[in-house]
Design a protein around this motif. Structure first.
Motif, PDB file in Angstrom:
ATOM      1  N   SER A 317       0.805  -1.222   0.000  1.00 46.44           N
ATOM      2  CA  SER A 317       0.000   0.000   0.000  1.00 46.44           C
ATOM      3  C   SER A 317       0.839   1.274   0.000  1.00 46.44           C
ATOM      4  O   SER A 317       0.268   2.376  -0.045  1.00 46.44           O
ATOM      5  N   LYS A 318       2.158   1.151   0.030  1.00 45.74           N
ATOM      6  CA  LYS A 318       2.991   2.358  -0.050  1.00 45.74           C
ATOM      7  C   LYS A 318       2.793   3.065  -1.392  1.00 45.74           C
ATOM      8  O   LYS A 318       3.128   4.244  -1.523  1.00 45.74           O
ATOM      9  N   TYR A 319       2.259   2.369  -2.392  1.00 44.10           N
ATOM     10  CA  TYR A 319       1.957   2.998  -3.674  1.00 44.10           C
ATOM     11  C   TYR A 319       0.634   3.750  -3.645  1.00 44.10           C
ATOM     12  O   TYR A 319       0.277   4.414  -4.629  1.00 44.10           O
ATOM     13  N   PHE A 320      -0.110   3.634  -2.529  1.00 45.08           N
ATOM     14  CA  PHE A 320      -1.410   4.293  -2.407  1.00 45.08           C
ATOM     15  C   PHE A 320      -1.440   5.325  -1.282  1.00 45.08           C
ATOM     16  O   PHE A 320      -2.366   6.130  -1.228  1.00 45.08           O
ATOM     17  N   CYS A 321      -0.476   5.266  -0.371  1.00 45.41           N
ATOM     18  CA  CYS A 321      -0.476   6.181   0.763  1.00 45.41           C
ATOM     19  C   CYS A 321       0.957   6.301   1.293  1.00 45.41           C
ATOM     20  O   CYS A 321       1.894   5.792   0.682  1.00 45.41           O
ATOM     21  N   ALA A 322       1.128   6.928   2.428  1.00 43.71           N
ATOM     22  CA  ALA A 322       2.462   7.188   2.967  1.00 43.71           C
ATOM     23  C   ALA A 322       2.947   6.092   3.899  1.00 43.71           C
ATOM     24  O   ALA A 322       3.980   6.261   4.560  1.00 43.71           O
ATOM     25  N   LEU A 432      -4.004   7.926   7.245  1.00 44.65           N
ATOM     26  CA  LEU A 432      -3.068   7.124   6.452  1.00 44.65           C
ATOM     27  C   LEU A 432      -3.746   5.904   5.834  1.00 44.65           C
ATOM     28  O   LEU A 432      -3.402   5.479   4.729  1.00 44.65           O
ATOM     29  N   LEU A 433      -4.710   5.314   6.529  1.00 42.44           N
ATOM     30  CA  LEU A 433      -5.385   4.118   6.046  1.00 42.44           C
ATOM     31  C   LEU A 433      -6.629   4.421   5.217  1.00 42.44           C
ATOM     32  O   LEU A 433      -7.305   3.497   4.758  1.00 42.44           O
TER      33      LEU A 433
END
Length: 603
Positions: A317-322, A432-433
């Protein structure tokens, strides 16, 4: 995995020395087979001597005599099937015993139904072969009767003797294949119960948990059933010993793709993927299953095998958020024409938490946070870090930097002052989520419960990207079965995509999480129907029939079963899908398969 933290394939390994056999406390045999889900590992020793006048397989004979079978019967079973497969020998022995001890009760038992429901709710198989067994005292005649049966008929009779119905046995054989062993079939029928039996004494099982015959047998073979269950428990304990040894020697996780982008992520160039789903996986209904990517070896292979051999899609999910969140997803959704939620979320720490930039030291090069956990760093830890940094006026030495950075990465600590770090606040974790602000706040929910609920949730932007293909498919709304629903990550993803929630059946054991989802449902003025159920095991065939009749079926079945026994941070009970909590995956599959069957029958 969006739920409260609630068969692993093993590689074949040859053990070639008597010392190793002794170490594992295996029964002495010239050639025995250890049955493990997804495969068999042969355990061989040299040929036994014939000092007692018995043939070289005397150890194998002694092994089965010790289980309560007569020597004559054991010899005949070995002659029938050879000495190379103890699983098959055990099947024949139990079948011989059933025929010798209880032929009259077989004749007097209620007639089985002629048609059996399979995974697609139809079968041409006829159970009338059970009437072919006659009352006889001759072992030779018993053997001839067995020889006249096909392999499928022998296995069906054997499973019925264990207490399963002919219907359950037939479905298991259709799903697992005609060459499946009895152990694999019983694992399929009652995987969750077997997993529990492996962790507790069989005597602790309630009457409801023990398998019972419904059509063919009553109480005539309790002694043999008990011996088989004792043998299975012995096998399970030995299997766990081998698995522990394997984890200690080679705790290698599944090989994950790098970069972990699945079938594509927003703003990242990647090739166009095409996939062909196995026929059994083609919807409707659509299904979507999630769990931690870094699971013990063999877990994802087992999950894939149960979920109709669909290959997992691994995404970080680092490609969607921080923040990073490495997860595996198995689903039958289309993969073309996906699109992200708008506005795009912040992708770096500075963008997500701009106030921290003022205090961020140059030697802390993090741009992404690590995976969100269910707990946070303590005040004592942050105080130790502060004291360690205050001893130095300027840039601390490398040893201190390493210590601080290791703790910051482990606990997702951010800079909030000079030499001062702090854990993320719950509202920062929500952002973040991808959850709405204050989603987990209010209603007397403690700070600790907020962290726990968020740590077990979906990353909404990631899931919404996968769900985006449903927007054009369900313009009038969607009916969702949400298993291990947690705080409603799937529901929020669909809502944010603009897909109306017509009906939602949310199954979640945590009352706190159920209250969070119910509060969000009311605050967002949802017009559909929300049904919440506390325990996934309450969803049996009758309840699902009722829900499907009420709502006309389900369009999407989502679930992220507990990862307690899969997560790498759990070094105490990282038992894979055999663990107490993570074995609930089998309930996801059980319910999905039931829904597919019921809906297929109603078409």
């Amino acid at each position: 995995m969006d739920g409260n933290i609630s068969g692993e394939e093993s590689d074949s390994i040859d053990w070639n020395t008597d010392d190793e056999l002794e170490t594992q406390n295996l029964p002495p045999s010239s050639s025995s087979t250890l049955i493990i889900p997804g495969g068999e590992a042969s355990i061989a020793s040299g040929e036994a001597s014939s000092s007692t006048g018995r043939p070289s397989n005397s150890k194998l004979i002694n092994h089965f005599i010790g289980m309560g079978f007569s020597e004559k019967m054991v010899v005949k079973a070995i002659e029938q099937d050879g000495e190379g497969n103890t699983d098959s020998i055990l099947e024949y022995l139990l079948t011989y015993s059933a025929l010798e001890n209880c032929p009259q009760e077989l004749e007097n038992s209620p007639q089985a139904e002629p048609q059996v429901v399979s995974d697609n709710c139809s079968s041409d198989y006829d159970e009338s072969f059970l009437d072919d067994f006659s009352d006889t005292d001759s072992c030779h005649e018993n053997q001839e009767n067995i020889n006249s049966l096909s392999d499928k008929e022998k296995k069906l009779l054997f499973l019925a003797d264990m207490g399963y119905t002919v219907e359950e046995a037939s479905i298991a054989m259709d799903r697992c294949g005609p060459d499946s062993s009895v152990v694999e079939l019983t694992d399929f029928i009652s995987a969750a119960q077997i997993s529990k039996a492996a962790d507790a004494d069989l005597g602790e099982l309630s009457d409801e948990e023990k398998p019972r015959p419904k059509h063919l047998y009553k109480d005539y073979n309790k002694q043999k059933k008990r011996k088989f269950l004792d043998y299975r428990l012995w096998e399970r304990k030995k299997q766990r010993g081998y698995e522990k040894k394997l984890r200690n020697e080679d705790d290698e996780p599944i090989r994950l793709p790098n970069p972990m982008v699945g079938f594509g992520v927003p703003a990242e160039p990647c090739p166009i993927f095409h996939r062909t789903l196995p026929e059994a996986a083609v919807g409707p209904p659509y299904f979507y299953y999630e769990n931690v990517a870094l699971a013990p070896k063999g877990v994802w292979s087992t999950i894939s095998r149960f979920l109709y051999d669909v290959e997992p899609e691994f995404v970080d999910s680092k490609y969607f958020c921080a923040t990073a969140r490495k997860r595996g997803y198995i689903h039958n959704l289309p993969i073309l024409n996906r699109f992200p939620l708008l506005p795009l979320p912040p992708l770096t720490i500075y963008e997500a938490l701009p106030l921290t930039r003022k205090w961020w030291p140059s030697w802390d090069t993090r741009t992404k946070l690590n995976c969100i956990q269910t707990c946070v760093g303590s005040a004592k830890l942050t105080d130790r870090i502060r004291k360690a940094l205050e001893e130095w006026d300027g840039v601390p030495p490398m040893s201190v930097q390493k210590y601080v950075l290791d703790e910051c990465r482990k606990w997702n600590l951010v800079w909030v002052g000079r030499n001062k770090v702090a854990p993320l606040e719950p509202d920062e974790v929500e952002m973040l989520l991808g959850f709405p602000k204050n989603h987990t706040r209010g209603g007397g929910i403690s700070r600790t419960d907020r962290y726990k609920s968020l740590g077990n949730s979906f990353q909404v932007d990631t899931v919404a990207y996968h769900f985006s293909v449903l927007k054009d498919m369900f313009p009038g709304g969607i009916t969702l079965l949400s298993l291990f629903s947690g705080i409603g990550g799937a529901e929020i993803a669909l809502h944010r995509l603009g897909i109306p929630l017509k009906n939602v059946v949310a199954v979640e054991i945590s009352e706190t999480n159920r209250n969070i989802l119910r509060s969000w449902w009311e605050q967002t003025n949802q017009r559909g129907t929300l049904v919440d159920i506390a325990d996934v095991q309450q969803l049996n065939g009758d309840r699902l029939e009722q829900l499907i009749h009420t709502f006309g079926g389900f369009d999407l079945i989502v679930g992220g079963s507990p990862c307690n026994n899969l997560a790498g941070s759990n070094r105490v009970s990282r038992d894979g899908l055999e663990g107490k909590e993570s074995a609930l995956f089998y309930d996801y599959f059980r319910i999905l398969d039931l829904v597919k069957c019921i809906m297929g029958r109603n078409q």
